[in-house]
Design an enzyme around this catalytic site. Structure first.
Site, mmCIF file in Angstrom:
data_model
loop_
_atom_site.group_PDB
_atom_site.id
_atom_site.type_symbol
_atom_site.label_atom_id
_atom_site.label_comp_id
_atom_site.label_asym_id
_atom_site.label_seq_id
_atom_site.Cartn_x
_atom_site.Cartn_y
_atom_site.Cartn_z
ATOM 1 N N HIS A 101 125.418 58.241 -20.566
ATOM 2 C CA HIS A 101 126.149 59.207 -21.376
ATOM 3 C C HIS A 101 126.837 60.183 -20.418
ATOM 4 O O HIS A 101 126.351 60.401 -19.304
ATOM 5 C CB HIS A 101 125.226 60.043 -22.258
ATOM 6 C CG HIS A 101 124.436 59.294 -23.275
ATOM 7 N ND1 HIS A 101 123.214 58.733 -22.996
ATOM 8 C CD2 HIS A 101 124.681 59.045 -24.592
ATOM 9 C CE1 HIS A 101 122.731 58.166 -24.081
ATOM 10 N NE2 HIS A 101 123.592 58.330 -25.065
ATOM 11 N N ASP A 104 124.492 62.900 -19.135
ATOM 12 C CA ASP A 104 123.388 62.435 -18.290
ATOM 13 C C ASP A 104 123.662 62.700 -16.821
ATOM 14 O O ASP A 104 122.747 62.957 -16.038
ATOM 15 C CB ASP A 104 123.194 60.911 -18.418
ATOM 16 C CG ASP A 104 122.813 60.468 -19.807
ATOM 17 O OD1 ASP A 104 122.324 61.296 -20.583
ATOM 18 O OD2 ASP A 104 123.009 59.276 -20.105
ATOM 19 N N ASP A 309 111.171 53.604 -28.246
ATOM 20 C CA ASP A 309 111.923 53.168 -27.050
ATOM 21 C C ASP A 309 111.011 52.663 -25.938
ATOM 22 O O ASP A 309 111.173 53.041 -24.773
ATOM 23 C CB ASP A 309 112.794 54.306 -26.520
ATOM 24 C CG ASP A 309 114.035 54.527 -27.357
ATOM 25 O OD1 ASP A 309 114.527 53.562 -27.962
ATOM 26 O OD2 ASP A 309 114.524 55.676 -27.414
#
Length: 438
Positions: A101, A104, A309
């Site tokens: 991203h 990030d 996740d």
């Protein structure tokens, strides 16, 4: 921080008899599988966000990791340090791709100008790292969900000023992805949905989302980006209702706004299961609808009700998903991105390697299992035989548009026979899959 992982040797393939936990037992990147190397078939990527941004926090407690670059979010030097460590990790692990991203990678910002400047600075730095390491960008995206400005959505926000900030982020993240040679760009909806219908104009919000996505596609063509645009379906993460809840819903949305030939999907197993589907269902739906793109490999925990996740470890599930990926033609611009994070208690840097080594070996095993299933395609042959009647006679006439409802009904009357039920042989086919998992 280039020495952060100095105690870890580059991960090598040693075969399944190796007892070294930091070697590949199955991932042999040069091995030929169905005419391509294992590396080319899998196109494995490591993500920035879980590995180098997340500090181990959850909704019940603060961070449990203590990475040297954490806590210095407004510092460009800290962003560079994080990039140094990330590319050192990619190099030692041996994965060919990475994903990110915008936020990030860069120093934190508040104003639009600061955002653009900080992103431009780190893109220069990343480009240099890519040149020196040979690592490639699978895809980029913009984080339009973490900042409080996006509490009511990005493009679906009731305030167009927020949508304008989202447009700024997407424009520059897409241009950065193009500059860095990315194979695709993902729109991760995050908060493109609603928490209560009582304060929401659903039709208005969907029109906003459709127009925003159209503008993104238009900008892709304007700048000459040759990669794909993908939406990542999710059922309710984090809003109560998401407009992109699964592959079928995304396709219906794309069709409604004339984007079905421009945009595909980036599928995540954990999102599939939260939507009440299997992973392989979502993969095969994308194949059937012609919008297959890329995969975010991970898994959830069936005893938890949210997107945990975790790194994938279910060989049967992954084998079957890989079978459908290969049956759909395999990856083109997409690949296998690990959208997964180590557990909060796995706080040592070595745990990052254990997680990825195991997951890469899992994909390698699944790939070889799926390839063997395709070479002796019992599932495919059974399906073809089961639907063979649609290739001839009245079945063919119906599908070619050469039979009316009345003609079909008259045909049935003329034969005057009740169709005989035929077994679907589910248990037999499940045994075929079980025997293929090795």
């Amino acid at each position: 921080m280039s020495g952060y992982f100095d105690h870890i040797d580059p991960i090598k393939f040693e075969g399944k008899d190796s007892e070294n936990p930091l070697t590949f037992k199955y991932y042999d990147k040069g091995k030929n599988v169905l005419g391509k190397s294992m590396e080319e078939q899998l196109r494995i990527a490591v993500c920035y966000w879980h590995n180098f941004c997340w500090d181990g926090f959850d909704v019940f407690g603060g961070g449990t990791f203590n990475r040297p670059w954490h806590g210095a979010v407004n510092d460009r030097k800290a962003a560079e340090m994080k990039t140094d460590v990330a590319f050192d990790f990619f190099t030692r692990l041996g994965n060919p791709f990475f994903t990110f991203h915008d936020v990030d990678t860069m120093a934190a910002s508040e104003t639009p100008r600061e955002h653009v400047d900080n992103l431009a600075h780190i893109v220069d730095y990343i480009e240099g790292k890519m040149g020196s390491t040979g690592k490639k960008l699978l895809w980029g995206t913009a984080n339009m969900f973490s900042h409080p400005r996006y509490m009511s959505g990005a493009s679906t926000n009731p305030n167009p000023e927020v949508a304008a900030f989202a447009a700024l982020q997407v424009r520059h993240a897409l241009e950065a992805t193009h500059r860095l040679g990315g194979a695709g760009y993902v729109l991760w909806g995050g908060r493109e949905g609603y928490d209560t219908i009582l304060n929401t104009k659903v039709g208005q919000e969907m029109d906003q989302l459709g127009r925003f996505l159209t503008m993104t596609v238009e900008h892709k063509h304007k700048i000459g980006f040759k990669g794909d645009i993908w939406i990542e379906p999710k059922p309710h993460e984090p809003t109560k209702h998401q407009y992109d809840r699964d592959v079928g819903t995304v396709y219906g949305f794309l069709k409604a706004y004339g984007l079905e030939n421009e945009v595909g999907v980036n599928i995540e197993p954990n999102h599939a299961t939260l939507a009440g589907h299997s992973f392989e269902h979502e993969v095969e739906m994308a194949n059937a609808l012609g919008i297959s793109g890329s995969i975010d490999f991970n898994r959830g925990d069936p005893q938890n009700g949210w997107d945990t996740d975790q790194f994938p470890n279910d060989l049967r599930e992954t084998t079957l998903a890989m079978y459908y990926i290969l049956k759909g033609g395999g990856f083109k611009n997409g690949g296998s991105n690990f959208d997964a994070k180590v557990r909060r208690q796995s706080r040592d840097v070595d745990d990052l390697f254990y997680a990825h080594v195991g997951a890469m070996d899992l994909l390698a095993r699944a790939l070889e299992n799926a390839a063997a299933m395709i070479k002796k395609d019992t599932l495919g042959d059974f399906r073809e035989q089961r639907y063979a009647g649609w290739s001839t006679g009245m079945g063919r006439k119906m599908m070619d548009g050469k039979a009316s409802l009345a003609e079909m009904a008259d045909y049935c009357l003329e034969k005057n026979e009740s169709p005989a039920p035929v077994s679907g042989r589910q248990e037999y086919l499940e045994n075929v899959v079980t025997q293929a998992v090795k």
